[in-house]
Design a protein around this motif. Sequence first.
Motif, PDB file in Angstrom:
ATOM      1  N   LYS A 222      -5.596   3.914 -17.095  1.00 49.32           N
ATOM      2  CA  LYS A 222      -6.183   2.577 -16.946  1.00 49.32           C
ATOM      3  C   LYS A 222      -5.138   1.571 -16.482  1.00 49.32           C
ATOM      4  CE  LYS A 222      -9.724   1.461 -19.597  1.00 49.32           C
ATOM      5  NZ  LYS A 222     -10.524   1.087 -20.759  1.00 49.32           N
ATOM      6  N   THR A 223      -3.898   1.752 -16.910  1.00 53.11           N
ATOM      7  CA  THR A 223      -2.832   0.814 -16.560  1.00 53.11           C
ATOM      8  C   THR A 223      -2.441   0.883 -15.088  1.00 53.11           C
ATOM      9  OG1 THR A 223      -1.163   2.437 -17.232  1.00 53.11           O
ATOM     10  CG2 THR A 223      -1.859   0.818 -18.890  1.00 53.11           C
ATOM     11  N   LYS A 224      -2.842   1.940 -14.393  1.00 50.89           N
ATOM     12  CA  LYS A 224      -2.494   2.094 -12.979  1.00 50.89           C
ATOM     13  C   LYS A 224      -3.627   1.699 -12.045  1.00 50.89           C
ATOM     14  CE  LYS A 224       1.416   3.809 -12.296  1.00 50.89           C
ATOM     15  NZ  LYS A 224       2.395   2.951 -11.652  1.00 50.89           N
ATOM     16  N   PHE A 225      -4.751   1.246 -12.589  1.00 57.11           N
ATOM     17  CA  PHE A 225      -5.910   0.946 -11.751  1.00 57.11           C
ATOM     18  C   PHE A 225      -5.600  -0.106 -10.682  1.00 57.11           C
ATOM     19  CE2 PHE A 225      -9.656  -1.645 -10.790  1.00 57.11           C
ATOM     20  CZ  PHE A 225     -10.394  -0.688 -10.127  1.00 57.11           C
ATOM     21  N   GLU A 226      -4.989  -1.210 -11.053  1.00 61.55           N
ATOM     22  CA  GLU A 226      -4.702  -2.272 -10.075  1.00 61.55           C
ATOM     23  C   GLU A 226      -3.782  -1.776  -8.969  1.00 61.55           C
ATOM     24  OE1 GLU A 226      -6.098  -5.250  -9.647  1.00 61.55           O
ATOM     25  OE2 GLU A 226      -7.401  -4.839 -11.354  1.00 61.55           O
ATOM     26  N   ASP A 227      -2.789  -0.953  -9.317  1.00 61.13           N
ATOM     27  CA  ASP A 227      -1.882  -0.393  -8.307  1.00 61.13           C
ATOM     28  C   ASP A 227      -2.650   0.511  -7.338  1.00 61.13           C
ATOM     29  OD1 ASP A 227       0.209  -1.672  -9.590  1.00 61.13           O
ATOM     30  OD2 ASP A 227       0.840   0.114 -10.691  1.00 61.13           O
ATOM     31  N   VAL A 228      -3.543   1.336  -7.879  1.00 60.58           N
ATOM     32  CA  VAL A 228      -4.331   2.238  -7.033  1.00 60.58           C
ATOM     33  C   VAL A 228      -5.281   1.434  -6.153  1.00 60.58           C
ATOM     34  CG1 VAL A 228      -6.080   4.063  -7.043  1.00 60.58           C
ATOM     35  CG2 VAL A 228      -4.110   4.209  -8.584  1.00 60.58           C
ATOM     36  N   LYS A 229      -5.896   0.403  -6.707  1.00 55.24           N
ATOM     37  CA  LYS A 229      -6.804  -0.436  -5.925  1.00 55.24           C
ATOM     38  C   LYS A 229      -6.074  -1.069  -4.739  1.00 55.24           C
ATOM     39  CE  LYS A 229      -8.317  -4.523  -7.357  1.00 55.24           C
ATOM     40  NZ  LYS A 229      -9.027  -5.577  -8.096  1.00 55.24           N
ATOM     41  N   GLU A 230      -4.884  -1.575  -4.966  1.00 55.39           N
ATOM     42  CA  GLU A 230      -4.090  -2.158  -3.878  1.00 55.39           C
ATOM     43  C   GLU A 230      -3.702  -1.099  -2.848  1.00 55.39           C
ATOM     44  OE1 GLU A 230      -0.759  -4.324  -5.443  1.00 55.39           O
ATOM     45  OE2 GLU A 230      -2.046  -5.518  -6.769  1.00 55.39           O
ATOM     46  N   ALA A 231      -3.339   0.091  -3.313  1.00 52.42           N
ATOM     47  CA  ALA A 231      -2.953   1.171  -2.399  1.00 52.42           C
ATOM     48  C   ALA A 231      -4.135   1.594  -1.534  1.00 52.42           C
ATOM     49  CB  ALA A 231      -2.410   2.362  -3.179  1.00 52.42           C
ATOM     50  N   LEU A 232      -5.326   1.659  -2.109  1.00 51.87           N
ATOM     51  CA  LEU A 232      -6.511   2.024  -1.336  1.00 51.87           C
ATOM     52  C   LEU A 232      -6.844   0.948  -0.305  1.00 51.87           C
ATOM     53  CD1 LEU A 232      -8.746   3.549  -4.141  1.00 51.87           C
ATOM     54  CD2 LEU A 232      -7.691   4.764  -2.224  1.00 51.87           C
ATOM     55  N   THR A 233      -6.718  -0.300  -0.684  1.00 47.47           N
ATOM     56  CA  THR A 233      -6.954  -1.395   0.268  1.00 47.47           C
ATOM     57  C   THR A 233      -5.954  -1.310   1.419  1.00 47.47           C
ATOM     58  OG1 THR A 233      -7.810  -2.797  -1.501  1.00 47.47           O
ATOM     59  CG2 THR A 233      -7.115  -3.906   0.517  1.00 47.47           C
ATOM     60  N   SER A 234      -4.703  -1.010   1.121  1.00 44.98           N
ATOM     61  CA  SER A 234      -3.683  -0.867   2.164  1.00 44.98           C
ATOM     62  C   SER A 234      -3.968   0.317   3.079  1.00 44.98           C
ATOM     63  CB  SER A 234      -2.301  -0.686   1.533  1.00 44.98           C
ATOM     64  OG  SER A 234      -1.941  -1.847   0.822  1.00 44.98           O
ATOM     65  N   ALA A 235      -4.661   1.333   2.549  1.00 39.64           N
ATOM     66  CA  ALA A 235      -5.014   2.513   3.347  1.00 39.64           C
ATOM     67  C   ALA A 235      -6.360   2.335   4.052  1.00 39.64           C
ATOM     68  CB  ALA A 235      -5.052   3.750   2.454  1.00 39.64           C
ATOM     69  N   ASP A 236      -6.872   1.098   4.084  1.00 42.13           N
ATOM     70  CA  ASP A 236      -8.139   0.756   4.744  1.00 42.13           C
ATOM     71  C   ASP A 236      -9.360   1.390   4.073  1.00 42.13           C
ATOM     72  OD1 ASP A 236      -6.934  -0.879   6.659  1.00 42.13           O
ATOM     73  OD2 ASP A 236      -6.522   0.836   7.961  1.00 42.13           O
ATOM     74  N   ILE A 237      -9.273   1.669   2.790  1.00 42.80           N
ATOM     75  CA  ILE A 237     -10.430   2.122   2.018  1.00 42.80           C
ATOM     76  C   ILE A 237     -10.968   0.864   1.338  1.00 42.80           C
ATOM     77  CG2 ILE A 237     -11.278   3.613   0.179  1.00 42.80           C
ATOM     78  CD1 ILE A 237     -10.177   5.053   2.737  1.00 42.80           C
ATOM     79  N   GLU A 238     -12.106   0.395   1.834  1.00 38.49           N
ATOM     80  CA  GLU A 238     -12.601  -0.918   1.433  1.00 38.49           C
ATOM     81  C   GLU A 238     -13.667  -0.866   0.355  1.00 38.49           C
ATOM     82  OE1 GLU A 238     -13.935  -2.189   5.224  1.00 38.49           O
ATOM     83  OE2 GLU A 238     -11.929  -2.692   5.919  1.00 38.49           O
TER      84      GLU A 238
END
Length: 118
Positions: free
Chosen positions: A10-26
């Motif tokens: 759960k503590t890594k969710f925000e990091d993963v969300k940002e990484a997905l946005t950077s990878a163009d996964i919207e």
Amino acid sequence: MKKIEAIIRKTKFEDVKEALTSADIEWFSYYDVRGVGKATQGRIYRGVVYDTSIIERTLISIIVRDINVEKTVAAIQRAAQTGEIGDGRIFIIPIEDAVRIRTGERGDIALYNADQEK
């Protein structure tokens, strides 16, 4: 098309969300889930530590075109990894078809707008 399911801390969710946005996964779905695994978390209640086998995690669910699978998996792994037991798992599942309800489009085109060639 593939469905990517990732179970992460759960503590890594925000990091993963940002990484997905950077990878163009919207677009993706996520859920708070509980499971049982090798790692356990201690809970403190009124100064007493209780060991529990229930582990709280976040489940991320994404449907992507085949050309986006590797970059999506890499983004999740990079952002969610701590190097410790309990970092989670990523599952890649084949999807036969997709239908956009509004237009009736089928296949890959149902996942994105045609004018946004990604």
